[in-house]
Design a protein around this motif. Structure first.
Motif, PDB file in Angstrom:
ATOM      1  N   ARG A 139       0.823  -1.052   0.003  1.00 31.40           N
ATOM      2  CA  ARG A 139       0.005   0.014  -0.046  1.00 31.40           C
ATOM      3  C   ARG A 139       0.931   1.120  -0.060  1.00 31.40           C
ATOM      4  N   GLY A 140       2.134   0.969   0.317  1.00 32.62           N
ATOM      5  CA  GLY A 140       3.052   2.061   0.407  1.00 32.62           C
ATOM      6  C   GLY A 140       2.938   3.130   1.540  1.00 32.62           C
ATOM      7  N   GLN A 141       2.422   2.366   2.687  1.00 37.48           N
ATOM      8  CA  GLN A 141       2.388   2.916   4.064  1.00 37.48           C
ATOM      9  C   GLN A 141       3.630   2.642   4.839  1.00 37.48           C
ATOM     10  N   ALA A 198       4.429   5.864  -2.674  1.00 34.88           N
ATOM     11  CA  ALA A 198       4.738   6.057  -4.130  1.00 34.88           C
ATOM     12  C   ALA A 198       3.971   4.809  -4.719  1.00 34.88           C
ATOM     13  N   PRO A 199       3.446   4.810  -6.073  1.00 37.40           N
ATOM     14  CA  PRO A 199       2.965   4.023  -6.983  1.00 37.40           C
ATOM     15  C   PRO A 199       3.706   2.519  -6.903  1.00 37.40           C
ATOM     16  N   LEU A 200       2.929   1.609  -6.755  1.00 36.23           N
ATOM     17  CA  LEU A 200       3.424   0.315  -6.898  1.00 36.23           C
ATOM     18  C   LEU A 200       3.847  -0.398  -8.187  1.00 36.23           C
ATOM     19  N   THR A 201       4.987  -0.345  -8.711  1.00 36.84           N
ATOM     20  CA  THR A 201       5.485  -0.722  -9.904  1.00 36.84           C
ATOM     21  C   THR A 201       5.799  -2.161  -9.862  1.00 36.84           C
TER      22      THR A 201
END
Ligand code: KG4
Ligand code: ZN
Length: 334
Positions: A223-225, A231-234
């Motif tokens: 989740r980027g937490q 930041a977006p999950l690439t």
């Protein structure tokens, strides 16, 4: 002695014929994984229905492949647990019916003990005591193995099993079930040090495992937490998460095996359960324990199968047909 083994603990319907606890004459596994893949995990009711359809054809195929008629079997062995209760009952009732009608002794087998035996059955010589590490979809356990049938449990997971953690992380990364091999594949192009994940410790119980915190850390990572700050999950990050999770889970196994080897005078490590199929785990264990004999199940005996059930039964006594029931839990101890 010819033993017919039957296995239906989870989502594989399996039957095998093994001679004298060693020689596999047939090993038939009907996997339901494709059906459960659509749901991201095993649906017990669907598993039971499939077992019911598959059990007799699978037993027939095991006899055909071994060229052994049912009447020529000396004993019948069946996995009595741990597993899904409904699934277990189908294998057990098939085994009981055969034992009753053919007048053959019936031997109940602990599925987890059979996973360990899978790595030992074809060894010429084993120097006990060994450290046993079970890494399956339902169990993560460390055992002292003093002989076949002589075990003491020294540690186990207090929450998720390691295979379950792999399956759940796979689901979070939108990978199909079963997730372990998918995570391993994705991890190949990831950086195992990208995320500082680690396995859990249990206060006062140095050999116990806990993977739920690691799983939550992975969720936050997705989740980027965390340090990614939203930041977006690439695609590359997904690979890094898979690699970091896998590294953390295996670091934890290695650390606890090392501690156990330091404390108990074991002469080798024996591995069992589906996660032992991971080439990455095997490589890491070899690197970490270069002077310790390591015993792995052969490829066809790593995942759930009935050959390990039939083989272990060679060392066990039959039990009363009418007393045998399924057990979702097992007790260890010699
Ligand atoms: O022993 P098993 O066939 O069934 C149980 O008794 O639970 O283990 C199945 C588990 C699944 O969780 C699966 O994802 C995991 O073994 N597994 C793996 C790998 N292959 C199977 N986990 C990590 N890496 C693998 N290559
Ligand atoms: Zn299993």
């Amino acid at each position: 002695m010819l033993i017919l083994g039957i296995e239906s603990t989870c989502d594989e319907t399996a039957a095998a014929i093994v001679e004298d606890g060693k020689t596999i004459l047939s090993n038939v596994v009907f996997s339901q994984a494709d059906m459960h893949a659509a749901y991201g995990g095993v649906i017990p009711e669907l598993a039971c229905r499939r077992h019911l359809d598959a059990i007799i054809p699978v037993i027939q195929k095991a006899c055909e492949e071994a060229s052994i008629p049912l009447e020529a079997i000396d004993r019948i062995a069946v996995a009595k647990g741990p597993g899904l209760i409904g699934a277990l009952l189908i294998g057990i009732n098939a085994a009981k019916s055969l034992a009753y009608t053919l007048h053959k002794p019936l031997i109940p087998i602990n599925h987890i003990e059979a996973h360990l035996y899978a790595a030992m059955m074809q060894q010429e010589k084993l120097n006990f005591p060994l450290l046993g590490l079970i890494v399956s979809g339902g169990h993560t356990s460390l055992l002292l193995v003093e002989g076949i049938g002589k075990y003491s449990l020294i540690g186990q997971t207090i929450d998720d099993a390691i295979g379950e953690a792999f399956d759940k992380v796979a689901k979070m990364l939108s990978l199909p079930y079963p997730g372990g091999p998918e995570v391993e594949k994705l991890a190949r192009t990831g950086n195992p040090l990208a995320f500082p994940f680690k396995g859990g410790n249990v206060k006062g119980r140095e050999f116990d495992f806990s993977f739920s915190g690691l799983k939550t850390a992975v969720l936050y990572g997705i989740r980027g937490q965390n340090e990614r700050g939203g930041a977006p999950l690439t695609e590359q990050l997904k690979c890094d998460i898979a690699a970091s999770f896998q590294r953390a889970a295996f670091d934890d196994l290695i650390n606890k095996c090392q501690k156990a080897l330091d404390k108990y005078a074991c002469r080798g490590i024996v591995f069992g359960g589906g996660v032992a199929n991971s080439q990455t785990l095997r490589k890491r264990m070899v690197e970490s324990f270069s002077t310790t004999p390591l015993y792995w199940p052969p490829a066809q005996l790593s995942l759930d199968n009935a050959a390990m059930i039939a083989a272990l039964a060679y060392h066990k006594d039959p039990e009363d047909l009418y007393e045998l029931t399924a057990s979702t839990r097992i007790a260890w101890g010699s």
